[in-house]
Design a protein around this motif. Structure first.
Motif, mmCIF file in Angstrom:
data_model
loop_
_atom_site.group_PDB
_atom_site.id
_atom_site.type_symbol
_atom_site.label_atom_id
_atom_site.label_comp_id
_atom_site.label_asym_id
_atom_site.label_seq_id
_atom_site.Cartn_x
_atom_site.Cartn_y
_atom_site.Cartn_z
ATOM 1 N N GLN A 133 -9.045 66.772 -64.377
ATOM 2 C CA GLN A 133 -8.923 65.943 -63.175
ATOM 3 C C GLN A 133 -10.269 65.338 -62.782
ATOM 4 O O GLN A 133 -10.349 64.176 -62.397
ATOM 5 C CB GLN A 133 -8.366 66.781 -62.021
ATOM 6 N N GLN A 191 -10.969 61.384 -62.673
ATOM 7 C CA GLN A 191 -11.371 60.768 -61.404
ATOM 8 C C GLN A 191 -12.706 60.043 -61.558
ATOM 9 O O GLN A 191 -12.885 58.926 -61.078
ATOM 10 C CB GLN A 191 -11.479 61.847 -60.325
ATOM 11 N N ILE A 222 -11.519 68.963 -55.393
ATOM 12 C CA ILE A 222 -11.039 69.284 -56.735
ATOM 13 C C ILE A 222 -11.829 70.429 -57.378
ATOM 14 O O ILE A 222 -11.237 71.352 -57.962
ATOM 15 C CB ILE A 222 -11.061 68.032 -57.646
ATOM 16 N N PRO A 273 -4.357 69.174 -59.724
ATOM 17 C CA PRO A 273 -4.780 70.230 -60.654
ATOM 18 C C PRO A 273 -3.953 71.502 -60.527
ATOM 19 O O PRO A 273 -3.709 72.183 -61.524
ATOM 20 C CB PRO A 273 -6.247 70.472 -60.281
#
Length: 489
Positions: free
Chosen positions: A409, A413, A73, A128
């Motif tokens: 994100q 997470q 990410i 994302p």
């Protein structure tokens, strides 16, 4: 923050695709990524039996995916700026589909884990990048509508995952949990090639390698420690503490360095924007309380009430259905009413639903009463998550979109991992420290009370969101407006 320069914009040269056409591509990819987490969670025991191995070993099928997802990410924002959204999104789809096909053909626990890691690398970039695509397609006046569309996979996954996973295993084979992604991913690739705008990235954009080497391993280590401790309901062993502490130290080092670096992996200057900072804080606290505690619901149905995996998924449907329905009009509503009033009302309603669940929960609670509490909770969730994200990202420039979507994100997470670990410990403590899931409702009810606390805490930053409705806010400057893809329909 200054608007992005035209050189970094990503508006198509021809007439732009309609919002729903873009949304179709984004939803197809996102729903695969979200479903793959919940589908696999119900297959741990069948996989252990098939490969004749322990649950501790086969658990890496889920953990490997989550860790690779968390690790990739942070690099997504740079990749979008360097190559553009279309190449990054299509690369993510290729990785995910290839990993799915290989996982369906796996011949040992080791190969299955390795192929799940490939899946995670693709899955970590899908969300994302998809959010960035939609953020750039929206204007400040349509950001809420766009977020309501993005919320569909997030809500369908927890509802459909256990049902779909159980059905595929019972009717066919565990291999179908992975290979079913191949035709869906192939369709998403074809549509992405035809619909997504093709605009080159910035060749001179350099990767913040030191930042990447701190943030990606840091997130992976921290989440691994939390996930492993939650799974064992034991955070005292060195193989849990060491990666968690080391990961936290690396993330802290990244944050210290990023504050001094103008070209960091993630632009922390976003947090100087009051709307983004308060939206991110609201979302993080809410996610800890909501997603962390919701993992207990299937356990309650299966262990306390003796329901099957499929039945537990169906019994939780009032939550997902009410949230999904509410989300479809709350996103549009957030384009017209005060973010502060809408989100604060949603958080308060979700806390009320969670409180109703907490005070009523028992070994023999009537399912209609439980469903009503879940419906109230789901309505609050639908009024909270996507309107909060809309408030946080509304008005950001095209250049800021990748960092904003990546940061949100990462926040979500990490918050979800913290929530799962926290509620696992609380549930274990309520059961007298036993490592097994309690067989009575009281420990569940006591643990759900903490979810109410976190949701009420989310009210504090929510009350600092913008008070004015987006339609009454000052328009963005011409430089920023020119960089957005208009939305029609």
């Amino acid at each position: 923050m200054s608007p992005a320069s035209p050189a970094h914009s990503e508006a198509p040269a021809a007439a732009p695709p309609r919002l729903m056409a873009l949304a179709t591509v984004v939803i197809l990819g996102s729903i695969m990524s979200v479903l793959d987490v919940t589908v696999v969670n119900v297959a741990m025991h069948p996989l252990a039996e098939h490969f004749d191995t322990s649950l501790a070993t086969i658990q890496w099928v889920a953990s490997g995916y989550s860790l690779s997802l968390a690790a990739v990410i942070p690099v997504t924002a740079w990749a979008i700026g360097r190559f553009g959204t279309k190449p990054v999104y299509m690369t993510a789809l290729v990785l995910f589909v290839a990993g799915s096909l290989l996982a369906g053909l796996a011949w040992s626990p080791g190969t299955l884990v390795a192929f799940r890691v490939i899946q995670g690398l693709g899955g970590g970039m899908i969300m994302p990048t998809g959010m960035t695509i939609m953020m750039r397609a929206a204007t400040p006046e349509t950001t809420g509508r766009m977020m309501s569309i993005l919320g569909i996979p997030i809500l369908i996954g927890p509802l459909a995952g256990p049902i779909l996973g159980g059905w595929l295993i019972d009717a066919f084979s565990w291999r179908w949990m992975f290979t079913i992604n191949v035709p869906v991913g192939a369709l998403a690739l074809v549509l992405a090639a035809r619909i997504l705008p093709s605009v080159p990235g910035s060749p001179g954009r350099r990767l913040d390698l030191p930042g990447l080497l701190m943030l990606s391993p840091g997130l992976a280590g921290f989440i691994y420690g939390l996930s492993t401790g939650a799974e064992r309901r034991d955070f005292g062993s060195w193989d849990v503490l060491l990666p968690a502490v080391a990961g936290l130290a690396l993330v802290t080092g990244f944050l210290v360095r990023a504050r001094r670096s103008p070209a960091g992996l993630i632009d922390l200057r976003l947090y100087r924007n009051r709307s983004f900072a308060t939206g991110a804080a609201t979302l993080s606290l809410f996610v800890v309380g909501y997603f962390g505690s919701m993992l207990m619901l299937p356990m309650y149905f299966q262990v306390v009430r003796g329901e099957s995996i499929t039945a537990s998924g169906l019994l939780g449907s009032p939550l997902a259905l009410s949230a999904g329905i509410t989300m479809q009009f709350s996103g549009r509503l957030s384009d017209r009413v005060s973010p502060r009033k809408l989100v604060a009302s949603g958080v308060a309603l979700a806390a009320l639903g969670m409180a109703l669940l907490t005070v009523q929960l028992s070994d023999d609670l009537a399912y209609w009463r439980l469903g009503l509490s879940l419906a109230v909770l789901g309505t609050g969730v639908g009024l909270t998550i996507m309107p909060t994200m809309a408030a946080a990202t509304r008005g950001l420039s095209s250049e800021e979109a990748p960092s904003a979507s990546t940061a949100l994100q990462i926040n979500s997470q990490t918050a979800a991992s913290i929530g799962m670990a926290f509620f696992s410990v609380m549930l274990s403590t309520g059961a007298g420290g036993d490592s097994t899931v309690p067989h009575h409702a009281e420990p569940f009810a006591d643990t759900y009370a903490w979810a109410v606390v976190f949701m009420l805490a989310a009210l504090l930053p929510a009350l600092r969101l913008p008070l004015r409705a987006p339609s009454a806010a000052r328009p963005v400057d011409a430089g920023t407006a020119e960089q957005r893809t208009p939305v029609h329909g």
